[in-house]
Write an enzyme that holds these catalytic residues in place. Structure first.
Site, short mmCIF file in Angstrom:
data_model
loop_
_atom_site.label_atom_id
_atom_site.label_comp_id
_atom_site.label_asym_id
_atom_site.label_seq_id
_atom_site.Cartn_x
_atom_site.Cartn_y
_atom_site.Cartn_z
N ARG A 289 -6.99 11.09 10.74
CA ARG A 289 -6.88 10.75 10.43
C ARG A 289 -8.28 9.59 10.86
NH1 ARG A 289 -2.15 5.37 10.98
NH2 ARG A 289 -1.13 6.98 9.47
N HIS B 76 -4.16 7.08 1.38
CA HIS B 76 -3.00 7.82 2.28
C HIS B 76 -1.93 9.15 1.45
CE1 HIS B 76 -0.56 7.77 5.64
NE2 HIS B 76 0.22 6.83 5.71
N GLN C 123 1.73 9.33 2.81
CA GLN C 123 2.97 8.26 3.09
C GLN C 123 3.52 8.32 1.87
OE1 GLN C 123 3.44 5.74 5.67
NE2 GLN C 123 5.61 5.99 3.56
N ASP D 279 1.50 -3.79 0.72
CA ASP D 279 1.62 -3.22 2.00
C ASP D 279 0.71 -4.36 2.31
OD1 ASP D 279 0.47 -1.83 4.44
OD2 ASP D 279 -1.44 -1.10 2.76
N CYS E 275 4.66 0.77 3.27
CA CYS E 275 5.03 2.03 4.62
C CYS E 275 4.97 2.01 5.90
CB CYS E 275 3.39 2.69 3.82
SG CYS E 275 2.15 1.28 4.69
N ARG F 69 8.97 10.55 6.07
CA ARG F 69 7.72 10.93 7.10
C ARG F 69 7.78 12.68 7.11
NH1 ARG F 69 3.18 7.84 7.44
NH2 ARG F 69 2.30 9.68 8.02
N1 NVA Z 1 -3.04 0.18 4.56
C1 NVA Z 1 -2.78 0.12 5.88
C2 NVA Z 1 -1.48 1.36 5.80
C3 NVA Z 1 -1.27 1.82 7.46
C4 NVA Z 1 0.01 3.27 7.58
C5 NVA Z 1 -3.83 0.62 6.89
O1 NVA Z 1 -4.99 1.00 6.64
O2 NVA Z 1 -3.80 -0.26 8.16
N1 CP Z 2 2.91 4.82 7.83
C1 CP Z 2 2.50 4.46 8.46
O1 CP Z 2 1.44 5.22 7.93
O2 CP Z 2 2.22 4.77 9.84
P1 CP Z 2 1.85 5.21 11.12
O3 CP Z 2 0.38 4.04 10.57
O4 CP Z 2 2.43 4.54 11.95
O5 CP Z 2 1.07 6.29 11.05
#
Ligand code: NVA
Ligand code: CP
Length: 300
Positions: A102, A129, A132, A217, A257, A285
């Site tokens: 990540r 992502h 997800q 989101d 998500c 997930r």
């Molecule tokens: N768009 C959000 C998704 C988190 C799972 C982010 O990147 O923070």
């Molecule tokens: N939806 C998602 O990826 O959650 P986290 O940021 O908690 O991993």
């Protein structure tokens, strides 16, 4: 042969995507503790950003399958002190069977994959992502069947999740309505590459019309915390609330998500209401990533 990676949804075909969904549903329905296809195998997980769902689901999934997961953060590894990504990828992949990352920059995951001797999974970047979407599509299929020919409305930021929805629309063949404020629209090349399935709207209400699934989101993603105030202003007309849900089909579902901000991108009554399936989506997930790990690591 180079390993198979999962960096983007465009890395899998529509039949592979559907097979992953069906496998995830089967793994969820019949959990067999004796089925340990990854016994003795190790997943390395590199997190530049925070996570609850991604970390817990990958760790639990590896444990269910008899394997092990190692949590690594740049703060405690030499990555944070400037060791080149190329060298890190060669070294870490020589010791583990799979890598999940990540990261902020999407190119970091791509570079890792280029130099890794084992499969690399994108656990979220600034651009995409894909994991997800495996869970989201599993959740839709469980509730309503195949999503081909249906209409999904994305309301909010044209962010990493939005880009992965655009990819999912292309691979699974559904229509995607997108309503984002000026300055926060998705990458035009990504939209154009998905063709006529993507339709952009000026208002959230117009995008929601005839939708089978409404998705949103956060307004400020990880790394955009400094923009929170200006984003609250820019997105004020893009909240998913009961008026938006009423514009969609009567049996439309709501997904997010998570983590969610009630009162910002989604009203509390929608988030916690009968059309919301966000907690099934979060649980999935685990199941969908177990299907992904099996797909990438277990020779057919
Ligand atoms: N768009 C959000 C998704 C988190 C799972 C982010 O990147 O923070
Ligand atoms: N939806 C998602 O990826 O959650 P986290 O940021 O908690 O991993």
């Amino acid at each position: 042969m180079p390993p198979r990676h999962f960096i983007s949804l465009l890395d899998i075909s529509s039949s592979e995507f559907r097979a992953l969904i069906n496998r995830a549903i089967a793994l969820k329905q019949h959990r067999n503790p004796d089925y340990q296809p990854l016994k003795g195998q190790v997943l390395g997980m590199i997190f530049e950003k925070s996570s609850t769902r991604t970390r817990v689901s990958f760790e639990a999934g590896m444990a269910h399958f008899g394997g092990h997961a190692i949590f690594l953060s740049p703060r405690d590894t030499q990555l944070g002190r400037g060791e080149p990504i190329e060298d890190s990828a060669k070294v870490i992949s020589s010791m583990v069977d799979c890598l999940m990352l990540r990261t902020f920059k999407h190119e970091t995951v791509e570079t890792f994959a280029k130099y890794s001797s084992v499969p690399v999974i994108n656990g979220l970047t600034d651009d995409q992502h894909p994991c997800q979407l495996l869970a989201d599509m599993q959740t839709y299929f469980e509730a309503r069947g195949d999503i081909q020919g249906k209409t999904v409305a994305w309301i909010g930021d044209g962010n990493n999740m939005c880009h992965s929805y655009i990819h999912a629309a292309a691979v699974l063949d559904f229509t995607l309505h997108i309503a984002s404020p000026d300055g926060y629209r998705p990458d035009p090349n990504t939209v154009a590459a998905a063709g006529k399935r993507i339709r952009c709207f000026d208002s959230a209400l117009a995008a929601a019309k005839n939708a089978d699934l409404i998705v949103t989101d956060v307004w400020a993603s990880m790394g955009q915390e400094d923009e929170q105030k200006q984003r609250v202003i820019a997105f004020k007309d893009y909240q998913v609330n009961s008026e938006i849900m009423a514009a969609a089909h009567r049996d439309a579902l709501f997904m997010h998500c998570l983590p969610a901000h009630r009162g910002e991108e989604v009203s509390a009554d929608v988030m916690d209401g009968p059309q919301s399936i966000v907690f099934a989506e979060a649980e999935n997930r685990l199941h969908s990533q177990k299907a992904l790990l099996e797909f990438l690591l277990c020779a057919k």
